[in-house]
Structures are given as structure tokens and as C-alpha cells.
Design a protein around this motif. Structure first.
Motif, PDB file in Angstrom:
ATOM      1  N   VAL A 124     -29.299   1.198 -19.776  1.00  0.00           N
ATOM      2  CA  VAL A 124     -28.417  -0.734 -19.529  1.00  0.00           C
ATOM      3  C   VAL A 124     -29.397  -0.993 -19.972  1.00  0.00           C
ATOM      4  N   ILE A 125     -30.019  -1.070 -19.621  1.00  0.00           N
ATOM      5  CA  ILE A 125     -31.500  -2.602 -20.195  1.00  0.00           C
ATOM      6  C   ILE A 125     -30.920  -2.612 -21.970  1.00  0.00           C
ATOM      7  N   ALA A 126     -31.339  -1.744 -22.284  1.00  0.00           N
ATOM      8  CA  ALA A 126     -31.641  -1.307 -23.959  1.00  0.00           C
ATOM      9  C   ALA A 126     -30.086  -1.597 -24.369  1.00  0.00           C
ATOM     10  N   SER A 127     -28.958  -1.214 -23.601  1.00  0.00           N
ATOM     11  CA  SER A 127     -28.044  -1.152 -24.365  1.00  0.00           C
ATOM     12  C   SER A 127     -27.355  -3.354 -23.842  1.00  0.00           C
ATOM     13  N   THR A 128     -27.253  -3.376 -23.097  1.00  0.00           N
ATOM     14  CA  THR A 128     -27.489  -5.055 -22.705  1.00  0.00           C
ATOM     15  C   THR A 128     -27.760  -5.764 -23.495  1.00  0.00           C
ATOM     16  N   LEU A 129     -29.000  -4.994 -23.904  1.00  0.00           N
ATOM     17  CA  LEU A 129     -29.605  -6.094 -25.153  1.00  0.00           C
ATOM     18  C   LEU A 129     -29.386  -6.454 -26.491  1.00  0.00           C
ATOM     19  N   TYR A 130     -29.508  -5.150 -27.050  1.00  0.00           N
ATOM     20  CA  TYR A 130     -28.433  -4.675 -27.906  1.00  0.00           C
ATOM     21  C   TYR A 130     -27.088  -5.161 -27.850  1.00  0.00           C
TER      22      TYR A 130
END
Length: 428
Positions: free
Chosen positions: A169-175
Motif C-alpha cells: 500500500v505504501i509503495a503504491s501510494t508513493l508512486y
């Protein structure tokens, strides 16, 4: 009692470091012979060990659970050297001291280096998946911070499904945040959503996936099924993460391919990105610099050759992946005797860059489509998953064929446990 305990200790350390069932069983059988056990039998899954040690008419059965499993190539290499150097009449106290020393080994790379390796590796993946500079930049930031979160959670012994879900979730949101910032600044135009899949490719459980396939070809079904179940669980966690984020943001994960160079320049860049991706994953596996370099060279050569076969000679994807896996296995074997490294330390980082994580996660994210109940949407997702399964099978077949061609113990259906004769100590 001390003899069986030290053998079980060895098995637990190897299992926790990510070794496959075949390697764990053969190492324990060799150690058992060294400390004077007549015969040793073991049943191994991903998190459990059941062993029986025989001495004359007496036997001792023990069971152990290993909850903190992961991948640590440096520790596996240290254990491999200990097992390789075993001789007959080995003292239990000396072997236990060596294992305790290995158990106290710290990771080679700190949190920052580990996170940057993840970001660089996934950025290389992104270019190989036809991403442009904007996608690669966003992936580098997202994957690095996502890996930092995952590492912090695993250090605190968080449950793996939970760790993969949160970091996904964090990686997707940061992208999405980086792409939105670049778009707001007027540096890019719309149409860069598809790179979000590359931002979570550090969550692909490549090491257990490969060991599961090899265990399956060795007909060690208890270990293969447990490892593959783990692989499916954590990949589904990452898939649910990106599905949730893209559903909330209404993103199209297919995206559009960025303009790329052609001809020799394209394949030169693919060679470089394959090298970078393989090297980064080797760092994530805690391999030493020499192993990282060799596995990156092997991966770059094999993966670029695979892409040439697909683009120029129109070889089917699955066949090209299988041939590349055979090449990786053979090159790893060629370097084993020269570099004193195990096959797994060299082959797995090289082969991980060919695992088709993007089609799998896009298939899961296709559930975000509002027409998911139509035959078209379901058919597209099913076709992508089937393609992924064929490619993963091709990787396993290729590595297994390479092992069969270079290892007598793989060509013949021989037991991995039992009685092993060891050389006498030097000077006797």
C-alpha cells in the motif's frame, strides 16, 4: 542427545536462511555422519523440521518449528562451507561453536543500502517493462521506501502477510504521489499510471518460489507445497494492496508504453538494467559483493538474450524464459568451482528478474474494473494468470534441467538422507 541436537540446529539455521528442502536434508545427513550418527532421516517443510537419528538399535525423533524464515545468502554460504569441510569423527562442541558463530552473523547491508538496492532494482525492472524516465524515478522512490517499511516490520517480527500488505500500500501510494507531483509541475503529461506495478516488484518472493519449484522437481512435495502456498499468500497480499490503492484512486494499471530507443542502444540499456536489477536483488538477499557481481553478470547476459529471442526471433515467451533459465543454471555451475559460491547464491538473483510479476499484479488489479463480472474482464485476468504460471514453470524446468546436466545427485533418484561416508581428518 548432543549429536542429534547439533544436527537439528544446523537444519534450523539453513531453513531460516531460505535453503531448499534438498539442501537442508543433505546437509543434516552429512553432519549426522560426521558426529557419529549411523543414519539420519528428515522431513522438511518451509517452517517445520522432523528428524530421526539412529545409533545402533536406538533412535531419537525430534521436531522443531522455524517461524522467522527469510533469505540470507551470506549465512547460507557460511553454513555451506561448514558442511563442506566436515570430516569423520567431528567433535560436537566444535561444530556447535561454528553454528553459534554463524547464528550471530549480522546483515551485510544497513537499512539505507537495503532500501536503495530495492529502489534501483525495481527501477531497472520498470525500464525493462517499457517504462520511461518518469516511471523509473517514481518507482525508485516508491520501492525504496516500501522496502524500508517492510524491513522495519520484519525486524519487529511482524506477520508476513501483514508486512507485504502494508508495504505494498505504501509503495503504491508513493508512486502515485510522485507521478502526481511531476504532473502538477508540468514535467510530464498524463498516462504514466502503469508503472505502479513495477513499484511493488520488490515484494515478489523469488527465492522461495525458485526453491519451491526445485523441491517439486525433486519430488519433495511436502516442502514444495508449503513454500508455494507461502508464495501465493504474500503475492496475493501485494496484489490486494495495489488493487485497493488503484481502486480508490481510479487508476488504470495498464498505462501506456513510453518511447524507447531502438536497435543496439535499446539492448545495451536492457543489458545495463538487467545487471542493475539482478545486482539489487542479490543485495536484498544479503549476498556479498562478489556473489552480487557474478549473479548480476549472469542475469544480464541471460535476460538480454531472452529478450533478443522474443523480439528478433519471435520465440514464445515461455520457451525463451526456459532457455534463459538453463543458461543461468549452467553459468552458475561454471562459476561455482572458481568462486567457491553455491549455485543458489548465483542463480536465484539472476533468475528473479525474469519472474513475470507485472502480468500477475495486473491480473489481480483487473478486479478494479467495473465490468469485472463480464466475460471479457474475467478472460483477460485468467489469461494473464495462465501466462504467469507457464513462465514460472518454464523457470523451474530450466533450472532443474541445468542441475540434472551438472549434478549426478539430480540425474539419479537418490535419497537425500541416510548414511554418508566422510573422509577422515587430515593427519589420521
Amino acid at each position: 542427545m548432543q549429536q542429534s541436537e547439533v544436527v537439528l540446529h544446523l537444519g534450523k539455521l539453513m531453513l531460516a536462511a531460505g535453503a531448499g528442502s534438498y539442501r537442508v536434508k543433505s546437509a543434516m545427513a552429512r553432519a549426522a555422519s560426521a558426529v557419529g550418527i549411523d543414519r539420519h532421516q528428515a522431513t522438511v517443510t518451509m517452517t517445520e523440521l522432523v528428524t530421526s537419528s539412529y545409533e545402533g538399535e536406538r533412535f531419537r525423533t525430534e521436531a522443531a518449528e522455524v517461524r522467522r524464515v527469510g533469505v540470507n545468502v551470506d549465512r547460507l554460504e557460511a553454513l555451506r562451507r561448514i558442511v563442506h569441510d566436515l570430516r569423520a569423527h567431528e567433535r560436537v562442541e566444535i561444530l556447535e561453536a561454528k553454528l553459534t558463530e554463524v547464528e550471530s552473523m549480522r546483515g551485510l547491508y544497513g537499512p539505507i543500502t537495503n532500501a536503495l538496492a530495492s529502489g534501483v532494482a525495481c527501477a531497472g525492472f520498470c525500464f525493462l517493462n517499457k517504462g520511461g524516465w518518469a516511471e523509473c524515478l517514481a518507482v525508485l522512490v516508491a520501492a525504496a521506501l516500501g522496502q524500508a517499511v517492510r524491513r522495519a516490520m520484519l525486524v519487529r517480527h511482524m506477520q508476513h502477510f501483514y508486512a507485504w500488505l502494508v508495504s505494498g500500500v505504501i509503495a503504491s501510494t508513493l508512486y502515485m504521489a510522485v507521478i502526481a507531483g511531476l504532473s502538477t509541475a508540468g514535467l510530464i503529461s498524463p498516462g504514466h499510471q502503469g508503472g505502479i506495478i513495477s513499484a511493488i516488484l520488490f515484494l515478489i518472493p523469488g527465492f522461495p518460489m525458485v526453491t519451491a519449484m526445485l523441491d517439486l522437481f525433486r519430488q519433495d512435495f511436502s516442502s514444495a507445497v508449503s513454500r508455494m502456498s507461502y508464495v501465493i499468500m504474500v503475492m496475493m497480499a501485494a496484489g490486494v494492496a495495489v488493487w485497493t490503492v488503484t481502486s480508490i484512486a481510479d487508476w488504470d494499471v495498464t498505462g501506456t508504453a513510453a518511447p524507447t530507443p531502438e536497435g543496439p542502444l535499446l539492448y545495451g540499456l536492457r543489458l545495463l538494467c538487467s545487471f542493475v536489477a539482478a545486482y539489487g536483488f542479490a543485495v536484498l538477499f544479503n549476498a556479498r559483493a562478489r556473489a552480487c557481481l557474478i549473479s548480476a553478470i549472469i542475469g544480464a547476459v541471460a535476460n538480454t538474450g531472452r529478450l533478443v529471442l522474443i523480439d528478433v526471433h519471435h520465440v514464445p515467451w515461455q520457451m525463451a524464459v526456459g532457455l534463459a533459465a538453463v543458461v543461468i543454471g549452467l553459468l552458475a555451475q561454471a562459476f561455482v568451482s572458481r568462486a567457491s559460491l553455491s549455485r543458489v547464491a548465483l542463480s536465484v538473483p539472476a533468475v528473479v528478474i525474469m519472474i513475470p510479476g507485472v502480468p500477475f499484479y495486473r491480473a489481480i488489479s483487473a478486479l478494479n474494473d467495473h465490468t469485472v463480472d463480464t466475460r471479457v474482464a474475467v478472460g483477460q485476468a485468467a489469461a494473464s494468470i495462465a501466462e504467469v504460471l507457464f513462465v514460472i514453470t518454464a523457470i523451474g524446468v530450466g533450472l532443474a534441467l541445468a542441475r540434472i546436466m551438472t549434478d549426478r545427485n539430480w540425474r539419479h533418484d537418490m535419497p537425500t538422507s541416510g548414511m554418508i561416508e566422510l573422509p577422515e581428518p587430515e593427519g589420521d
